[in-house]
Design a protein around this motif. Sequence first.
Motif, PDB file in Angstrom:
ATOM      1  N   THR A  21       0.835  -1.206   0.000  1.00 41.07           N
ATOM      2  CA  THR A  21       0.000   0.000   0.000  1.00 41.07           C
ATOM      3  C   THR A  21       0.870   1.256   0.000  1.00 41.07           C
ATOM      4  O   THR A  21       0.622   2.187  -0.767  1.00 41.07           O
ATOM      5  CB  THR A  21      -0.928   0.002   1.225  1.00 41.07           C
ATOM      6  OG1 THR A  21      -1.749  -1.166   1.187  1.00 41.07           O
ATOM      7  CG2 THR A  21      -1.807   1.242   1.254  1.00 41.07           C
ATOM      8  N   ARG A  22       1.899   1.283   0.831  1.00 43.59           N
ATOM      9  CA  ARG A  22       2.810   2.435   0.877  1.00 43.59           C
ATOM     10  C   ARG A  22       3.515   2.635  -0.464  1.00 43.59           C
ATOM     11  O   ARG A  22       3.642   3.753  -0.950  1.00 43.59           O
ATOM     12  CB  ARG A  22       3.861   2.245   1.970  1.00 43.59           C
ATOM     13  CG  ARG A  22       3.351   2.415   3.357  1.00 43.59           C
ATOM     14  CD  ARG A  22       4.503   2.278   4.320  1.00 43.59           C
ATOM     15  NE  ARG A  22       4.038   2.177   5.682  1.00 43.59           N
ATOM     16  CZ  ARG A  22       4.841   1.988   6.715  1.00 43.59           C
ATOM     17  NH1 ARG A  22       6.147   1.897   6.530  1.00 43.59           N
ATOM     18  NH2 ARG A  22       4.343   1.913   7.930  1.00 43.59           N
ATOM     19  N   TYR A  23       3.983   1.532  -1.022  1.00 40.80           N
ATOM     20  CA  TYR A  23       4.679   1.600  -2.314  1.00 40.80           C
ATOM     21  C   TYR A  23       3.753   2.156  -3.394  1.00 40.80           C
ATOM     22  O   TYR A  23       4.140   3.037  -4.162  1.00 40.80           O
ATOM     23  CB  TYR A  23       5.186   0.213  -2.713  1.00 40.80           C
ATOM     24  CG  TYR A  23       5.639   0.149  -4.144  1.00 40.80           C
ATOM     25  CD1 TYR A  23       6.867   0.683  -4.523  1.00 40.80           C
ATOM     26  CD2 TYR A  23       4.835  -0.418  -5.129  1.00 40.80           C
ATOM     27  CE1 TYR A  23       7.282   0.644  -5.841  1.00 40.80           C
ATOM     28  CE2 TYR A  23       5.243  -0.455  -6.441  1.00 40.80           C
ATOM     29  CZ  TYR A  23       6.474   0.074  -6.796  1.00 40.80           C
ATOM     30  OH  TYR A  23       6.871   0.035  -8.099  1.00 40.80           O
ATOM     31  N   THR A  24       2.524   1.670  -3.429  1.00 40.48           N
ATOM     32  CA  THR A  24       1.566   2.124  -4.434  1.00 40.48           C
ATOM     33  C   THR A  24       1.265   3.603  -4.278  1.00 40.48           C
ATOM     34  O   THR A  24       1.218   4.342  -5.265  1.00 40.48           O
ATOM     35  CB  THR A  24       0.266   1.295  -4.336  1.00 40.48           C
ATOM     36  OG1 THR A  24       0.590  -0.089  -4.502  1.00 40.48           O
ATOM     37  CG2 THR A  24      -0.734   1.702  -5.388  1.00 40.48           C
ATOM     38  N   ARG A  25       1.074   4.069  -3.051  1.00 41.85           N
ATOM     39  CA  ARG A  25       0.823   5.496  -2.813  1.00 41.85           C
ATOM     40  C   ARG A  25       1.993   6.356  -3.271  1.00 41.85           C
ATOM     41  O   ARG A  25       1.804   7.392  -3.902  1.00 41.85           O
ATOM     42  CB  ARG A  25       0.553   5.750  -1.327  1.00 41.85           C
ATOM     43  CG  ARG A  25      -0.803   5.320  -0.875  1.00 41.85           C
ATOM     44  CD  ARG A  25      -1.005   5.679   0.581  1.00 41.85           C
ATOM     45  NE  ARG A  25      -2.210   5.065   1.097  1.00 41.85           N
ATOM     46  CZ  ARG A  25      -2.371   4.676   2.346  1.00 41.85           C
ATOM     47  NH1 ARG A  25      -1.404   4.854   3.232  1.00 41.85           N
ATOM     48  NH2 ARG A  25      -3.500   4.115   2.733  1.00 41.85           N
ATOM     49  N   ARG A  26       3.197   5.937  -2.936  1.00 45.25           N
ATOM     50  CA  ARG A  26       4.376   6.719  -3.321  1.00 45.25           C
ATOM     51  C   ARG A  26       4.581   6.701  -4.831  1.00 45.25           C
ATOM     52  O   ARG A  26       4.967   7.714  -5.413  1.00 45.25           O
ATOM     53  CB  ARG A  26       5.617   6.197  -2.606  1.00 45.25           C
ATOM     54  CG  ARG A  26       5.591   6.557  -1.144  1.00 45.25           C
ATOM     55  CD  ARG A  26       6.827   6.149  -0.422  1.00 45.25           C
ATOM     56  NE  ARG A  26       6.718   6.553   0.976  1.00 45.25           N
ATOM     57  CZ  ARG A  26       7.511   6.127   1.919  1.00 45.25           C
ATOM     58  NH1 ARG A  26       8.500   5.314   1.627  1.00 45.25           N
ATOM     59  NH2 ARG A  26       7.342   6.529   3.161  1.00 45.25           N
ATOM     60  N   ARG A  27       4.336   5.572  -5.457  1.00 41.68           N
ATOM     61  CA  ARG A  27       4.454   5.483  -6.916  1.00 41.68           C
ATOM     62  C   ARG A  27       3.445   6.400  -7.580  1.00 41.68           C
ATOM     63  O   ARG A  27       3.775   7.136  -8.514  1.00 41.68           O
ATOM     64  CB  ARG A  27       4.247   4.044  -7.378  1.00 41.68           C
ATOM     65  CG  ARG A  27       4.464   3.871  -8.880  1.00 41.68           C
ATOM     66  CD  ARG A  27       4.066   2.502  -9.356  1.00 41.68           C
ATOM     67  NE  ARG A  27       2.627   2.371  -9.137  1.00 41.68           N
ATOM     68  CZ  ARG A  27       2.002   1.222  -8.939  1.00 41.68           C
ATOM     69  NH1 ARG A  27       2.666   0.104  -8.901  1.00 41.68           N
ATOM     70  NH2 ARG A  27       0.704   1.195  -8.759  1.00 41.68           N
ATOM     71  N   ASN A  28       2.209   6.402  -7.095  1.00 43.70           N
ATOM     72  CA  ASN A  28       1.173   7.267  -7.652  1.00 43.70           C
ATOM     73  C   ASN A  28       1.491   8.737  -7.420  1.00 43.70           C
ATOM     74  O   ASN A  28       1.271   9.572  -8.300  1.00 43.70           O
ATOM     75  CB  ASN A  28      -0.198   6.911  -7.074  1.00 43.70           C
ATOM     76  CG  ASN A  28      -0.685   5.557  -7.531  1.00 43.70           C
ATOM     77  OD1 ASN A  28      -0.188   4.987  -8.495  1.00 43.70           O
ATOM     78  ND2 ASN A  28      -1.656   5.019  -6.816  1.00 43.70           N
ATOM     79  N   ALA A  29       2.013   9.065  -6.246  1.00 44.30           N
ATOM     80  CA  ALA A  29       2.389  10.453  -5.957  1.00 44.30           C
ATOM     81  C   ALA A  29       3.520  10.900  -6.881  1.00 44.30           C
ATOM     82  O   ALA A  29       3.505  12.028  -7.391  1.00 44.30           O
ATOM     83  CB  ALA A  29       2.800  10.594  -4.494  1.00 44.30           C
ATOM     84  N   ALA A  30       4.487  10.032  -7.107  1.00 46.08           N
ATOM     85  CA  ALA A  30       5.594  10.367  -8.003  1.00 46.08           C
ATOM     86  C   ALA A  30       5.095  10.564  -9.435  1.00 46.08           C
ATOM     87  O   ALA A  30       5.542  11.483 -10.130  1.00 46.08           O
ATOM     88  CB  ALA A  30       6.662   9.275  -7.957  1.00 46.08           C
ATOM     89  N   ALA A  31       4.169   9.740  -9.878  1.00 45.87           N
ATOM     90  CA  ALA A  31       3.608   9.883 -11.223  1.00 45.87           C
ATOM     91  C   ALA A  31       2.846  11.190 -11.352  1.00 45.87           C
ATOM     92  O   ALA A  31       2.909  11.867 -12.387  1.00 45.87           O
ATOM     93  CB  ALA A  31       2.702   8.695 -11.542  1.00 45.87           C
ATOM     94  N   GLU A  32       2.144  11.580 -10.302  1.00 49.27           N
ATOM     95  CA  GLU A  32       1.392  12.837 -10.324  1.00 49.27           C
ATOM     96  C   GLU A  32       2.343  14.034 -10.393  1.00 49.27           C
ATOM     97  O   GLU A  32       2.104  14.978 -11.154  1.00 49.27           O
ATOM     98  CB  GLU A  32       0.510  12.949  -9.085  1.00 49.27           C
ATOM     99  CG  GLU A  32      -0.377  14.166  -9.088  1.00 49.27           C
ATOM    100  CD  GLU A  32      -1.298  14.218  -7.874  1.00 49.27           C
ATOM    101  OE1 GLU A  32      -1.777  15.320  -7.570  1.00 49.27           O
ATOM    102  OE2 GLU A  32      -1.520  13.170  -7.242  1.00 49.27           O
TER     103      GLU A  32
END
Length: 82
Positions: A21-32
């Motif tokens: 979950t943490r990894y997915t949130r950080r990946r999505n934040a980086a993409a944004e």
Amino acid sequence: MPMVVSHTNSWLTSGLTELHTRYTRRRNAAAEVKNKAAKYLRSLTQLNALSNRDLLDIGISRADIPQIAFEQSQKELTNENV
């Protein structure tokens, strides 16, 4: 002889789920962030490509370009989310 665990390790499963979950949130934040930066840079490049005469015709000073590019990129992001 390999050891076989017959019970489930719920703490391990929950820990792995939390990490995912943490990894997915950080990946999505980086993409944004990358998307926002790309939109800003595109607007900035387009405005900087205009001649001084063109900028004068539309009432923009070169000093205003970064702010206008930022505002334009924010509008594009807002329109995407609608």
